[in-house]
Write an enzyme that holds these catalytic residues in place. Structure first.
Site, short mmCIF file in Angstrom:
data_model
loop_
_atom_site.label_atom_id
_atom_site.label_comp_id
_atom_site.label_asym_id
_atom_site.label_seq_id
_atom_site.Cartn_x
_atom_site.Cartn_y
_atom_site.Cartn_z
N ARG A 50 0.85 -1.18 0.00
CA ARG A 50 0.00 0.00 0.00
C ARG A 50 0.88 1.24 0.00
O ARG A 50 1.96 1.22 0.61
CB ARG A 50 -0.90 0.04 1.25
CG ARG A 50 -2.09 -0.91 1.22
CD ARG A 50 -3.13 -0.48 0.19
NE ARG A 50 -4.31 -1.33 0.21
CZ ARG A 50 -4.48 -2.43 -0.53
NH1 ARG A 50 -3.53 -2.84 -1.34
NH2 ARG A 50 -5.61 -3.12 -0.45
N GLU A 104 -4.42 7.65 -4.74
CA GLU A 104 -4.80 6.94 -5.96
C GLU A 104 -6.19 7.38 -6.39
O GLU A 104 -7.08 7.45 -5.56
CB GLU A 104 -4.80 5.43 -5.70
CG GLU A 104 -3.42 4.89 -5.37
CD GLU A 104 -3.43 3.40 -5.02
OE1 GLU A 104 -4.50 2.76 -5.09
OE2 GLU A 104 -2.36 2.87 -4.68
N HIS A 151 -2.20 0.40 -9.57
CA HIS A 151 -2.81 -0.53 -8.61
C HIS A 151 -3.58 -1.64 -9.35
O HIS A 151 -4.80 -1.80 -9.19
CB HIS A 151 -3.74 0.21 -7.63
CG HIS A 151 -3.95 -0.55 -6.35
ND1 HIS A 151 -4.11 0.07 -5.13
CD2 HIS A 151 -4.03 -1.88 -6.10
CE1 HIS A 151 -4.28 -0.85 -4.19
NE2 HIS A 151 -4.24 -2.05 -4.75
C1 GLV Z 1 -5.48 -5.12 -3.82
O1 GLV Z 1 -4.71 -4.21 -3.55
C2 GLV Z 1 -6.15 -5.89 -2.82
O2 GLV Z 1 -6.02 -5.57 -1.62
O3 GLV Z 1 -6.86 -6.85 -3.18
#
Ligand code: GLV
Length: 308
Positions: A219, A248, A267
């Site tokens: 993250r 984001e 992401h």
């Molecule tokens: C993606 O970042 C998730 O947490 O599934």
């Protein structure tokens, strides 16, 4: 879901400004979605809420203690995304080492007019040391690729030791400092929590090799982006790759975008067509089970059942 429940849809990032969202919350039993920032204020607007079903494995958007206090279930979608995410992270790792995004631009922009100058050569991946911070399910899938596919030596740091992984992948448990100092690739895969905020900052980059490549597959909040920027610009490390950012979508003029030696992805780690579908099905099953008053398969706060 539509066969059994009344479903109301909201678009990404728009719901917070949508008066329909607040109205709907007031009589909602379940919420399913990705990354909804669940605050106490939001929960106060949802007195009938029973379950929040995340379509993600990460659940840093969910205040579990607060949800348990209110008797609201929380679920996520683990496992189905392990290999897909590991593929993406390994892809970023190779792209950063072999400068693939930079060279892609070089070719497409028409700059390739002579024999490739050695300044554009990258670094090897195979037979290097891969350090993984956070040996969870996705971390293991990355380690597996490194060990079996690329003859890499695996170092890891984790809250607890993983004898199974040590045996299977010949992985070595080391301190954080040792991992940072020894690894050619430092791959961050820890879930986000209060303790991991800016886990990787100036001090950590300065302990890495000057030829190190840092990958963030966790993250954005786990990495100090100013420190990353400086490390990339000053040559403290050689390159980096990240699938995640503090904000984001990343704002258009973010200064990280000026770093040639940074591979960026939006992401996308778990998001292939196949795996998104699997995650949606898992999340829907979680929601459906919870709404029937039963314990969903991927319940994150099982204490609410134990206390009954
Ligand atoms: C993606 O970042 C998730 O947490 O599934």
């Amino acid at each position: 879901m539509e066969k059994e429940f009344e479903v109301v849809y909201f678009e990404n990032n728009e719901y917070l400004d949508d008066p329909r969202f607040v109205q709907t919350l007031q009589k909602t039993a379940g919420v399913i979605g990705l990354g909804l920032n669940v605050t106490k204020e939001l929960l106060d607007l949802a007195p009938t809420l029973k379950i929040i079903s995340n379509v993600s494995v990460g659940y840093d958007n969910l205040p579990l203690e607060e949800l348990s206090k209110r008797g609201i279930m929380a679920t996520n979608t683990p496992d189905v995304l392990n290999d897909t995410t590991a593929d993406a992270i390994f892809g970023i790792l190779i792209a950063a080492a072999r400068r693939m995004t930079e060279l892609d631009h070089y070719v497409k922009s028409g700059a390739w007019t002579e024999l490739l100058p050695p300044e554009l050569f990258g670094l090897d991946v195979h037979h290097k040391k891969l350090g993984i911070i956070g040996m969870g399910r996705i971390g293991q899938a990355i380690a597996k690729r490194g060990h079996f596919g690329f003859d890499m030596e695996i170092l890891y740091h984790n809250r607890s030791r993983r004898p199974d992984v040590e045996e299977l992948l010949n992985a070595h448990y080391v301190s954080m400092d040792e991992l940072l100092a020894e690894s050619d690739f430092v791959c961050l895969m820890v879930p986000a929590s209060l303790e991991t905020k800016n886990l990787i900052s100036y001090g950590e980059f300065s302990k890495m090799k000057r030829t190190a490549i840092f990958i963030n597959g966790s993250r954005g909040q786990n990495v100090d982006e100013e420190a990353l920027y400086d490390a990339l610009q000053n040559g403290t490390i050689w390159a980096a790759g990240t699938d995640v950012f503090k904000e984001e979508p990343l704002p258009a003029h973010h200064k990280l975008l000026t770093c040639k030696n940074l591979v960026t992805l939006p992401h996308i780690g778990s998001s292939t067509a196949e795996t998104e579908h699997k995650m949606s099905v898992v999340a829907a099953k979680n929601l459906q089970t919870g709404l029937k008053g039963q314990q969903p398969p991927n319940l994150l706060n099982p204490n609410i059942f134990l206390n009954q």
